[in-house]
Write an enzyme that holds these catalytic residues in place. Structure first.
Site, short mmCIF file in Angstrom:
data_model
loop_
_atom_site.label_atom_id
_atom_site.label_comp_id
_atom_site.label_asym_id
_atom_site.label_seq_id
_atom_site.Cartn_x
_atom_site.Cartn_y
_atom_site.Cartn_z
N LYS A 75 31.04 38.32 39.51
CA LYS A 75 32.37 37.88 39.40
C LYS A 75 31.83 37.91 37.57
CE LYS A 75 36.71 36.56 39.29
NZ LYS A 75 37.83 36.05 39.50
N SER A 120 42.79 34.30 44.24
CA SER A 120 41.22 35.37 43.94
C SER A 120 40.36 35.82 44.30
CB SER A 120 41.23 35.47 42.71
OG SER A 120 42.45 35.64 41.90
N SER A 160 42.33 37.85 41.27
CA SER A 160 41.51 38.58 40.53
C SER A 160 40.05 39.30 40.35
CB SER A 160 41.63 37.40 38.80
OG SER A 160 41.05 36.36 39.57
N1 GLN Z 1 46.95 35.96 40.90
C1 GLN Z 1 47.28 34.09 40.68
C2 GLN Z 1 46.82 34.17 39.10
O1 GLN Z 1 47.59 35.05 38.65
C3 GLN Z 1 46.20 33.56 41.44
C4 GLN Z 1 44.16 33.86 39.61
C5 GLN Z 1 43.38 33.12 40.35
O2 GLN Z 1 42.98 32.98 42.17
N2 GLN Z 1 42.20 33.42 39.64
O3 GLN Z 1 47.01 32.82 38.65
#
Ligand code: GLN
Length: 475
Positions: A72, A172, A148
């Site tokens: 990532k 994410s 994400s």
């Molecule tokens: N969807 C969550 C957010 O937008 C989690 C994102 C993540 O785990 N990086 O913060």
């Protein structure tokens, strides 16, 4: 058999038997990426030349010798870009050092070849907040891959990666794994070093694997887990052999079914798939136990105070001077700061910074941030009480399958609410995994994957993986 569709375990056997070379795997992946990533959009950058060199020199006796791993694009790999899906870092930032996980992967013999797309600074649940690229769900190109870590999940699902690393602050890794039909593991807080992961919310962030099988998740976790002096929150605890208990099954185990995770708001077709997965574990010998996690309904509000608060502080380092973007011809220092941030950050990142700054500001700190920390303790205690009665907990990952691209564009609250099932484990520091459970028809001729989420106590990865393997076998 094509190499790009293989698991780590299968490739390791063939490499060691001398049937294939590590360079063959890179070539196969390169061809698959050239053929398919144009439509999927999982990678932000690749260095296939470096990968060929690494593959040619790989020590095949090492645990991940010759295995390509996608990363990532918020994890530093020395000499490579690390954009975080942001315009801020896309203009000219090159990682000056390796993240600890990068060092560990290199030491395990892995071949690092490509960087996957993500929501800007990992803020989002669809990868649509990436400022750089759109990533599509390989099961239905009109839909999001989740986020994400959407690039990592889509790459693994489309056989454009053997396995990948993601990061998980509130879901994410698990949510895109669920939406793309792959395995995604969020380690316990403190199990894997965060050194070299660009910080979003430091008390919640963890790096973890996205893979095609539970065995591969165990292999990859084994490589990246362990103490690190450079991350004070990384715990100084030995790493067990995660493969040792993997095949012991769930006979005699007590698995909790929290009623708050199966009630209102969940798509009935998703619930059906997840319930069927829990029944298969029951048939494999586990006892299903009804439990309650009474503070679940406060997880979204708690997370969306704490995570933006930490983000607003972490992202203050992006000032136009130290990293990446710098505004042209500033009038003075304040103008340089303001315009660099104005031009460099996308709308969701700005929203979080504003929200986070507000909840930390004098006069509001007690009402929001301090109170959220108290509720976080209640959420953690819910899990502690539950783990007094059960070995692991089974839940859905997301209330609905992957939605259409563009669907919630003007509705951030709706997006935040869809994180309801994944936030609690981060707030409580638990380990958690998403394993493919089944699929539901989209109504347009495609089938959309649905994951089962398994939660285990802090540092309970061996139990977690054991239940996950049983779920995988029973499917
Ligand atoms: N969807 C969550 C957010 O937008 C989690 C994102 C993540 O785990 N990086 O913060």
């Amino acid at each position: 058999m094509s190499l790009s569709t293989s698991t780590i375990s299968a490739l390791r056997q063939r490499l060691q038997a001398g049937e294939i070379s590590a360079v063959d795997i890179v070539e196969d992946l390169a061809a698959a990426i050239a053929a398919k990533d144009g439509e999927i959009g999982s990678y932000l950058s690749q260095d296939l030349e470096a990968a060929r060199t690494m593959a040619a020199q790989a020590d095949l006796s090492k645990p991940l010798g010759g295995i390509p791993i996608a990363i990532k694009d918020n994890i530093n790999v020395i000499g490579h870009p690390c954009t975080c899906g942001s315009r801020f870092l896309a203009s000219g930032y090159t990682a000056p050092y390796d993240a600890t996980v990068t060092e560990l992967l290199k030491a395990s013999g892995a071949v690092l070849f490509g960087r996957t797309n993500l929501d800007e600074f990992a803020m989002g649940s669809a990868t649509e907040n990436s400022a750089l690229k759109l990533t599509r769900n390989p099961h239905d190109l009109s839909r999001i891959p989740g986020g994400s870590s959407g690039g990592s999940a889509a790459a693994v699902a489309a056989d454009l990666a053997i396995a990948a690393l993601g990061s998980d602050t509130g879901g994410s890794i698990r949510q895109p794994a669920s939406h793309c039909g792959v395995v995604g593991l969020k380690p316990s807080y403190g199990r894997v070093s965060r050194y070299g992961l660009v910080a979003f919310a430091s008390s919640l962030d963890q790096i973890g694997p996205l893979t095609k099988s539970v065995d591969d998740a165990a292999l990859l976790l084994q490589a990246i887990a362990g103490p690190d002096r450079r991350d004070s929150t990384c715990l100084n605890l030995p790493v067990p052999d995660y493969l040792a208990d993997l095949n012991k099954g769930v006979a005699g185990m007590r698995l909790g079914i929290p009623r708050e995770y199966f009630g209102e708001g969940i798509d009935p077709a998703v619930r059906e798939q997840v319930e069927a997965a829990t029944k298969r574990l029951q048939a494999a010998g586990a006892e299903l136990v009804d439990i309650s996690l009474p503070h679940t309904e406060h997880a979204v509000a708690t997370y969306y105070i704490i995570a933006p608060a930490e983000a607003s502080s972490n992202l203050s380092r992006f000032d136009g001077i130290r990293y990446g973007k710098r505004a042209d011809a500033p009038k003075d220092l304040a103008d340089l700061y303001q315009r660099s941030r104005e031009e460099g950050f996308g709308p969701e990142v700005k929203r979080r910074i504003i929200l986070g700054t507000y909840v930390l500001s004098s006069g509001y700190y007690d009402a929001y941030y301090a109170r959220a920390q108290k509720v976080r303790t209640l959420i953690r205690r819910d899990f502690e009480t539950a783990f007094g009665q059960v070995d692991a907990i089974l839940t859905p990952v997301a209330p609905a399958p992957a939605r259409k691209i563009g669907e919630n564009a003007d509705d951030p609250l709706h997006e935040y609410l869809s994180d309801i099932f994944t936030l609690g484990p981060n707030l409580a520091g638990l380990c958690a995994i998403s394993v493919p459970a089944g699929s539901v028809p989209s109504g347009e001729g495609t089938n959309l994957p649905v994951g089962l989420q398994i939660l285990a106590p802090h540092m309970g990865e061996s139990t977690l993986l054991r239940v996950a393997k049983a779920a995988e076998i029973a499917r």
